[in-house]
Design an enzyme around this catalytic site. Structure first.
Site, short mmCIF file in Angstrom:
data_model
loop_
_atom_site.label_atom_id
_atom_site.label_comp_id
_atom_site.label_asym_id
_atom_site.label_seq_id
_atom_site.Cartn_x
_atom_site.Cartn_y
_atom_site.Cartn_z
N ARG A 1 -5.85 -3.29 -39.39
CA ARG A 1 -5.09 -2.83 -38.22
C ARG A 1 -5.86 -1.74 -37.47
NH1 ARG A 1 -0.06 -1.63 -35.71
NH2 ARG A 1 -0.54 -0.07 -34.14
N TYR B 1 -9.11 -1.52 -34.22
CA TYR B 1 -8.98 -1.19 -32.78
C TYR B 1 -9.07 0.32 -32.56
CZ TYR B 1 -6.01 -0.47 -28.52
OH TYR B 1 -5.47 -0.07 -27.30
N ARG C 1 4.93 8.62 -32.43
CA ARG C 1 3.96 8.96 -31.37
C ARG C 1 4.59 9.79 -30.27
NH1 ARG C 1 1.56 2.99 -30.22
NH2 ARG C 1 0.21 2.84 -32.06
N1 LIG Z 1 -0.37 -0.94 -22.07
C1 LIG Z 1 -0.40 0.09 -22.88
O1 LIG Z 1 0.62 0.69 -23.19
C2 LIG Z 1 -1.68 0.60 -23.46
C3 LIG Z 1 -1.59 1.49 -24.52
C4 LIG Z 1 -2.76 2.01 -25.07
C5 LIG Z 1 -3.99 1.65 -24.54
N2 LIG Z 1 -4.05 0.78 -23.50
C6 LIG Z 1 -5.40 0.44 -23.00
O2 LIG Z 1 -5.36 0.22 -21.60
C7 LIG Z 1 -6.23 -0.84 -21.23
C8 LIG Z 1 -5.49 -1.90 -20.45
O3 LIG Z 1 -4.37 -2.36 -21.19
P1 LIG Z 1 -3.34 -3.46 -20.67
O4 LIG Z 1 -2.06 -3.15 -21.32
O5 LIG Z 1 -3.42 -3.57 -19.19
O6 LIG Z 1 -3.95 -4.77 -21.35
P2 LIG Z 1 -4.20 -6.22 -20.74
O7 LIG Z 1 -4.60 -7.09 -21.88
O8 LIG Z 1 -3.04 -6.64 -19.93
O9 LIG Z 1 -5.44 -6.00 -19.77
C9 LIG Z 1 -6.78 -6.02 -20.18
C10 LIG Z 1 -7.55 -6.88 -19.20
O10 LIG Z 1 -8.94 -6.83 -19.56
C11 LIG Z 1 -9.49 -8.10 -19.36
N3 LIG Z 1 -10.69 -8.25 -20.20
C12 LIG Z 1 -10.76 -8.16 -21.55
N4 LIG Z 1 -12.01 -8.39 -21.97
C13 LIG Z 1 -12.76 -8.62 -20.86
C14 LIG Z 1 -14.12 -8.93 -20.65
N5 LIG Z 1 -14.97 -9.08 -21.67
N6 LIG Z 1 -14.55 -9.10 -19.39
C15 LIG Z 1 -13.68 -8.96 -18.35
N7 LIG Z 1 -12.38 -8.70 -18.48
C16 LIG Z 1 -11.91 -8.52 -19.73
C17 LIG Z 1 -8.38 -9.06 -19.80
O11 LIG Z 1 -8.57 -10.37 -19.27
C18 LIG Z 1 -7.14 -8.36 -19.26
O12 LIG Z 1 -6.80 -8.84 -17.98
C19 LIG Z 1 -6.86 -1.32 -22.55
O13 LIG Z 1 -8.10 -0.71 -22.70
C20 LIG Z 1 -5.90 -0.85 -23.62
O14 LIG Z 1 -6.55 -0.63 -24.85
C21 LIG Z 1 -2.93 0.22 -22.97
O1 LIG Z 2 8.54 -8.49 -32.56
C1 LIG Z 2 8.14 -7.34 -32.88
C2 LIG Z 2 6.96 -6.75 -32.37
C3 LIG Z 2 6.60 -5.48 -32.75
N1 LIG Z 2 7.37 -4.78 -33.61
C4 LIG Z 2 7.00 -3.38 -33.98
O2 LIG Z 2 7.11 -2.60 -32.80
C5 LIG Z 2 6.19 -1.50 -32.80
C6 LIG Z 2 5.41 -1.50 -31.51
O3 LIG Z 2 4.62 -2.64 -31.44
P1 LIG Z 2 3.62 -2.99 -30.20
O4 LIG Z 2 4.18 -2.62 -28.91
O5 LIG Z 2 3.28 -4.41 -30.34
O6 LIG Z 2 2.32 -2.15 -30.49
P2 LIG Z 2 1.97 -0.68 -31.02
O7 LIG Z 2 2.81 0.33 -30.35
O8 LIG Z 2 2.02 -0.67 -32.49
O9 LIG Z 2 0.45 -0.58 -30.58
C7 LIG Z 2 0.07 -0.57 -29.20
O10 LIG Z 2 0.18 0.77 -28.77
C8 LIG Z 2 -0.71 1.01 -27.75
C9 LIG Z 2 -1.78 -0.06 -27.83
O11 LIG Z 2 -3.01 0.63 -28.01
C10 LIG Z 2 -2.03 -0.90 -26.62
O12 LIG Z 2 -0.85 -1.41 -26.13
C11 LIG Z 2 -1.35 -0.98 -28.95
O13 LIG Z 2 -2.18 -0.84 -30.04
C12 LIG Z 2 5.37 -1.68 -34.07
O14 LIG Z 2 5.93 -0.85 -35.05
C13 LIG Z 2 5.57 -3.14 -34.47
O15 LIG Z 2 5.47 -3.32 -35.86
C14 LIG Z 2 8.53 -5.34 -34.12
O16 LIG Z 2 9.27 -4.73 -34.93
N2 LIG Z 2 8.88 -6.60 -33.74
#
Ligand SMILES: NC(=O)c1ccc[n+]([C@@H]2O[C@H](COP(=O)([O-])OP(=O)(O)OC[C@H]3O[C@@H](n4cnc5c(N)ncnc54)[C@H](O)[C@@H]3O)[C@@H](O)[C@H]2O)c1
Ligand SMILES: O=c1ccn([C@@H]2O[C@H](COP(=O)(O)OP(=O)(O)O[C@H]3OC[C@](O)(CO)[C@H]3O)[C@@H](O)[C@H]2O)c(=O)[nH]1
EC number: 4.1.1.35
Length: 389
Positions: free
Chosen positions: A182, A185, A341
């Protein structure tokens, strides 16, 4: 609509229009950021991604008011020689590209590490070598587990914020053992943060690192079997939306005890625009971007989404709206979890004066209204089709 009035930064200085190279512009966050920039500023976007479905409405037709200010480049940054040229043409690069769904971290750890570290390396290098500013998207997951999670369950110290509030410049990064894949990442994201930070320290790279804390809203991920693979496992918002749309119980992993703070995507995007337009306040900083007031356990999230969806759809909730599943059954071997968090907001508050506004109920209401409008009919169609064996 972008007005012709000159925009000013937080110090009252005029903001010159920028060219922004946005990598991962076709994803959830990218699509909202493109919308915001095109609607409210005069900046130009070079939008790079392998997909563009979520920004199609911004690209066509040519008559749109921002036509000419967004250009889509279908590029996989793993292997495309155009990347450096596009970074050179821009004032600022924003890197959002990543594999970032937990279901992939333990099942595709190599792809996860390559995507989050190896593929992000050239972006940092090209920005540094060409004197270009970089906003790099990391994650709250770099904090891993809280210090408090290692205390006995009945320890009063667990109530002390010093043991759980996550601070950019003070909290340690606490991951599980290597078999707990896990953390592939979080570990890759931590190393690229360290590299970007070191490029700043040793080579003068102008950088900002963003740590999103569970940003949610419309267009997040996909609904399995409708606009994504039937067997795919998206993040929790889409998993729970999928179950609600299908009138199936929501699956609670390991009892749904983990806690998260959720922030509305539109609030979070305001913070990113402030970073874009205030380089002197944002450069050299790592920012938590989240909503400490929206904390729930995953079980509470499921209950709230069930109640909100009943209002939105007009259909009563199931008698047994949730079901417990083990993490091994749901995610497979090697899954582990962040317990809690809560973002510390001191730095983003001091540097950019940003605060989130939207309550969890309100953000779920607008998001589930969108999910219902977008998917309810499609789900009915899919569910009425005979299953092939
Ligand atoms: N959404 C959240 O709450 C959240 C939380 C923590 C971190 N992040 C970070 O924010 C960023 C964006 O997240 P998101 O939620 O929009 O995810 P997302 O998956 O919707 O967007 C990521 C985009 O990157 C593109 N991508 C991936 N690999 C690629 C490559 N090799 N070349 C070109 N394009 C590529 C994908 O096609 C996708 O459209 C990520 O770096 C993620 O780790 C998001
Ligand atoms: O059907 C489900 C799916 C998930 N869970 C639990 O919910 C918690 C949150 O899960 P999720 O939103 O999938 O992801 P995380 O918060 O764990 O991680 C994300 O946080 C930020 C990011 O970096 C990018 O978006 C990503 O790593 C978790 O506890 C799951 O177990 C559930 O119960 N049922």
């Amino acid at each position: 609509m972008a007005s012709s009035v000159v925009r000013v930064d937080l110090d009252g200085k005029p903001i010159n229009p920028l060219t922004i190279c946005m990598i991962g512009a076709g994803g959830f966050i990218g699509s909202h950021l493109c919308e915001k920039i095109l609607n409210e500023t005069q900046h130009k976007i070079l939008a790079l991604d392998v997909y563009n479905d979520k920004i199609k409405h911004l690209l066509e037709p040519d008559s749109l008011p921002w036509a000419g200010r967004i250009q889509f480049h279908r590029i996989n940054i793993k292997h495309d020689s155009r990347l450096e040229g596009l970074i050179k043409m821009s004032d600022l690069t924003i890197n959002l590209a990543a594999i970032c769904t937990p279901a992939d971290y333990n099942t595709r750890p190599l792809d996860t590490i390559y995507s989050n570290f190896i593929d992000a390396l050239p972006v940092a290098k090209y920005c540094s070598e060409n004197g270009k500013r970089l906003i790099h998207f990391s994650t709250c997951e770099v904090y891993g587990k809280t210090i408090g999670s290692f205390l006995p369950k009945d320890s009063p110290l667990r109530q002390d914020p010093a043991y759980y509030v996550l601070k950019e410049d003070a909290s340690p990064c606490i991951f599980g053992s290597i078999e707990k894949q896990r953390w592939s990442y979080a570990c890759a994201k931590q190393l690229i943060e360290r590299l970007v930070y070191a490029e700043g320290a040793e080579n003068g790279l102008e950088f900002t690192i963003v740590r999103p804390f569970n940003w949610i809203g419309p267009r997040m991920d996909f609904i399995p079997g409708v606009d994504g693979p039937s067997e795919g496992v998206p993040r929790v918002l889409a998993c729970f939306s999928n179950a609600l749309l299908r009138r199936e119980p929501l699956k609670l992993v390991d009892g749904g005890e983990s806690q998260r703070t959720f922030v509305y995507i539109k609030d979070a995007i305001e913070a990113v625009l402030l970073m874009i337009e205030n380089p002197s306040r944002a450069n050299g900083h790592i920012f938590n971007v989240g909503n400490p007031n929206n904390e729930v356990t995953v079980r509470q999230l499921a209950e709230m989404m069930t109640a909100v969806y009943a209002n939105v759809s007009g259909e009563p909730a199931l008698e047994e709206p949730t079901v417990d599943v083990s993490s091994k059954e749901f995610y497979g071997e090697g899954y582990d979890d962040s317990d809690k968090r809560i973002p510390d907001m001191t730095i983003i508050n001091r540097q950019l004066g940003w605060n989130p506004k939207t309550s969890l109920w309100d953000l779920l209401d607008s998001t589930l209204t969108y999910q219902h409008k977008t998917y309810a009919e499609a789900i009915k169609k899919v569910m009425s089709q005979p299953t092939t064996s």
